[in-house]
Design a protein around this motif. Structure first.
Motif, PDB file in Angstrom:
ATOM      1  N   ALA A  59     -13.923 -18.739  -1.016  1.00  0.00           N
ATOM      2  CA  ALA A  59     -13.264 -18.253   0.199  1.00  0.00           C
ATOM      3  C   ALA A  59     -13.551 -19.194   1.364  1.00  0.00           C
ATOM      4  O   ALA A  59     -12.666 -19.484   2.179  1.00  0.00           O
ATOM      5  CB  ALA A  59     -13.726 -16.837   0.522  1.00  0.00           C
ATOM      6  N   GLY A  60     -14.797 -19.668   1.449  1.00  0.00           N
ATOM      7  CA  GLY A  60     -15.149 -20.604   2.506  1.00  0.00           C
ATOM      8  C   GLY A  60     -14.417 -21.927   2.370  1.00  0.00           C
ATOM      9  O   GLY A  60     -13.924 -22.479   3.356  1.00  0.00           O
ATOM     10  N   LEU A  61     -14.328 -22.429   1.155  1.00  0.00           N
ATOM     11  CA  LEU A  61     -13.589 -23.680   0.934  1.00  0.00           C
ATOM     12  C   LEU A  61     -12.118 -23.509   1.278  1.00  0.00           C
ATOM     13  O   LEU A  61     -11.489 -24.411   1.847  1.00  0.00           O
ATOM     14  CB  LEU A  61     -13.751 -24.141  -0.515  1.00  0.00           C
ATOM     15  N   ASP A  62     -11.569 -22.344   0.946  1.00  0.00           N
ATOM     16  CA  ASP A  62     -10.179 -22.054   1.283  1.00  0.00           C
ATOM     17  C   ASP A  62      -9.993 -22.021   2.799  1.00  0.00           C
ATOM     18  O   ASP A  62      -8.991 -22.512   3.318  1.00  0.00           O
ATOM     19  CB  ASP A  62      -9.757 -20.730   0.642  1.00  0.00           C
ATOM     20  N   ALA A  63     -10.966 -21.447   3.510  1.00  0.00           N
ATOM     21  CA  ALA A  63     -10.892 -21.400   4.971  1.00  0.00           C
ATOM     22  C   ALA A  63     -10.971 -22.804   5.573  1.00  0.00           C
ATOM     23  O   ALA A  63     -10.284 -23.104   6.550  1.00  0.00           O
ATOM     24  CB  ALA A  63     -12.000 -20.512   5.523  1.00  0.00           C
ATOM     25  N   VAL A  64     -11.807 -23.658   5.001  1.00  0.00           N
ATOM     26  CA  VAL A  64     -11.875 -25.048   5.467  1.00  0.00           C
ATOM     27  C   VAL A  64     -10.517 -25.723   5.237  1.00  0.00           C
ATOM     28  O   VAL A  64      -9.957 -26.342   6.144  1.00  0.00           O
ATOM     29  CB  VAL A  64     -13.006 -25.829   4.762  1.00  0.00           C
ATOM     30  N   ALA A  65      -9.978 -25.569   4.050  1.00  0.00           N
ATOM     31  CA  ALA A  65      -8.694 -26.190   3.727  1.00  0.00           C
ATOM     32  C   ALA A  65      -7.567 -25.652   4.595  1.00  0.00           C
ATOM     33  O   ALA A  65      -6.613 -26.371   4.904  1.00  0.00           O
ATOM     34  CB  ALA A  65      -8.362 -25.977   2.249  1.00  0.00           C
ATOM     35  N   ALA A  66      -7.661 -24.404   5.021  1.00  0.00           N
ATOM     36  CA  ALA A  66      -6.616 -23.815   5.870  1.00  0.00           C
ATOM     37  C   ALA A  66      -6.481 -24.558   7.190  1.00  0.00           C
ATOM     38  O   ALA A  66      -5.435 -24.490   7.839  1.00  0.00           O
ATOM     39  CB  ALA A  66      -6.923 -22.340   6.119  1.00  0.00           C
ATOM     40  N   GLY A  67      -7.511 -25.295   7.569  1.00  0.00           N
ATOM     41  CA  GLY A  67      -7.441 -26.089   8.787  1.00  0.00           C
ATOM     42  C   GLY A  67      -6.336 -27.134   8.751  1.00  0.00           C
ATOM     43  O   GLY A  67      -5.862 -27.575   9.799  1.00  0.00           O
ATOM     44  N   ARG A  68      -5.890 -27.508   7.552  1.00  0.00           N
ATOM     45  CA  ARG A  68      -4.788 -28.477   7.444  1.00  0.00           C
ATOM     46  C   ARG A  68      -3.517 -27.951   8.083  1.00  0.00           C
ATOM     47  O   ARG A  68      -2.666 -28.733   8.501  1.00  0.00           O
ATOM     48  CB  ARG A  68      -4.516 -28.825   5.984  1.00  0.00           C
ATOM     49  N   ASP A  71      -2.320 -25.904  14.219  1.00  0.00           N
ATOM     50  CA  ASP A  71      -1.547 -26.649  15.209  1.00  0.00           C
ATOM     51  C   ASP A  71      -2.511 -27.352  16.159  1.00  0.00           C
ATOM     52  O   ASP A  71      -2.468 -27.159  17.361  1.00  0.00           O
ATOM     53  CB  ASP A  71      -0.616 -25.702  15.972  1.00  0.00           C
ATOM     54  N   SER A  72      -3.417 -28.113  15.593  1.00  0.00           N
ATOM     55  CA  SER A  72      -4.417 -28.841  16.368  1.00  0.00           C
ATOM     56  C   SER A  72      -4.674 -30.170  15.690  1.00  0.00           C
ATOM     57  O   SER A  72      -5.073 -30.213  14.525  1.00  0.00           O
ATOM     58  CB  SER A  72      -5.724 -28.034  16.431  1.00  0.00           C
ATOM     59  N   ASP A  73      -4.450 -31.226  16.442  1.00  0.00           N
ATOM     60  CA  ASP A  73      -4.721 -32.560  15.898  1.00  0.00           C
ATOM     61  C   ASP A  73      -6.182 -32.696  15.497  1.00  0.00           C
ATOM     62  O   ASP A  73      -6.500 -33.285  14.475  1.00  0.00           O
ATOM     63  CB  ASP A  73      -4.384 -33.646  16.919  1.00  0.00           C
ATOM     64  N   LEU A  74      -7.067 -32.146  16.313  1.00  0.00           N
ATOM     65  CA  LEU A  74      -8.497 -32.263  16.044  1.00  0.00           C
ATOM     66  C   LEU A  74      -8.870 -31.569  14.737  1.00  0.00           C
ATOM     67  O   LEU A  74      -9.544 -32.155  13.887  1.00  0.00           O
ATOM     68  CB  LEU A  74      -9.318 -31.686  17.201  1.00  0.00           C
ATOM     69  N   VAL A  75      -8.445 -30.330  14.559  1.00  0.00           N
ATOM     70  CA  VAL A  75      -8.792 -29.597  13.334  1.00  0.00           C
ATOM     71  C   VAL A  75      -8.231 -30.317  12.115  1.00  0.00           C
ATOM     72  O   VAL A  75      -8.932 -30.504  11.116  1.00  0.00           O
ATOM     73  CB  VAL A  75      -8.302 -28.135  13.400  1.00  0.00           C
ATOM     74  N   ARG A  76      -6.991 -30.741  12.184  1.00  0.00           N
ATOM     75  CA  ARG A  76      -6.402 -31.454  11.037  1.00  0.00           C
ATOM     76  C   ARG A  76      -7.139 -32.759  10.753  1.00  0.00           C
ATOM     77  O   ARG A  76      -7.348 -33.126   9.595  1.00  0.00           O
ATOM     78  CB  ARG A  76      -4.918 -31.692  11.270  1.00  0.00           C
ATOM     79  N   ALA A  77      -7.572 -33.463  11.798  1.00  0.00           N
ATOM     80  CA  ALA A  77      -8.313 -34.713  11.599  1.00  0.00           C
ATOM     81  C   ALA A  77      -9.682 -34.448  10.978  1.00  0.00           C
ATOM     82  O   ALA A  77     -10.126 -35.205  10.106  1.00  0.00           O
ATOM     83  CB  ALA A  77      -8.469 -35.453  12.930  1.00  0.00           C
ATOM     84  N   VAL A  78     -10.332 -33.376  11.395  1.00  0.00           N
ATOM     85  CA  VAL A  78     -11.634 -33.035  10.809  1.00  0.00           C
ATOM     86  C   VAL A  78     -11.470 -32.681   9.338  1.00  0.00           C
ATOM     87  O   VAL A  78     -12.230 -33.147   8.484  1.00  0.00           O
ATOM     88  CB  VAL A  78     -12.321 -31.889  11.600  1.00  0.00           C
TER      89      VAL A  78
END
Length: 162
Positions: A59-68, A71-78
């Motif tokens: 679930a945690g890995l899925d939450a990290v991947a959801a950052g893709r 609508d944030s350049d920073l989150v997608r870049a991280v």
């Protein structure tokens, strides 16, 4: 709206990619390691907290991947930086820290974001990191325990979301 590191709005249609140029190596490492540290802390056994299994880590890995999809350049870049690591690891021994260290890292990330990030990107990043902990803590039977809720409140407070 997200802005490029140079402070210019992205061209219409497609957003300009965020680079690490606006962050020192230590700051970028902090921002890219924090989601994994939160995942590990949320999934780790602690007194009064619900036991965690493989499902919590997934679930945690899925939450990290959801950052893709944020609508944030920073989150997608991280997220891209996390997935681009050559060794495929989410981090090293630094992930195995106690709650005090995790909360200090959250506060440090907030200070970095305050200095370097667009306010919308800062808010999105902090909410995304908190969502990792929330998704892990919700995987136990019957939802988050009172100890889980205290953990989430402390993380949210350190991320200045409360």
């Amino acid at each position: 709206m997200s802005y490029s590191v140079a402070g210019e709005p992205p061209s219409t249609g497609r957003r300009a990619p965020l680079t690490t140029a606006g962050y020192s190596a230590a700051e970028w490492d902090l921002l890219t390691d924090l989601p994994g540290r939160v995942l590990v802390a949320a999934a780790s056994p602690a007194p009064g907290r619900s036991p965690r299994g493989v499902g919590a880590g997934l679930a945690g890995l899925d939450a990290v991947a959801a950052g893709r999809g944020f609508d944030s350049d920073l989150v997608r870049a991280v997220v891209a930086a996390i997935y681009a690591r050559h060794d495929g690891a989410a981090g090293g021994d630094e992930l195995l820290t106690d709650l005090v260290d995790l909360l200090a890292a959250c506060r440090s990330a907030v200070r970095v974001l305050r200095r370097r990030a667009d306010p919308a990107d800062s808010a999105a990043y902090r909410q995304w990191v908190e969502s990792v902990a929330v998704r892990v803590c919700r995987t136990g039977d019957g939802g988050p325990s009172p100890a889980d809720r205290r953990f989430l409140d402390r993380v949210g407070g350190a991320l200045e979301l409360r």
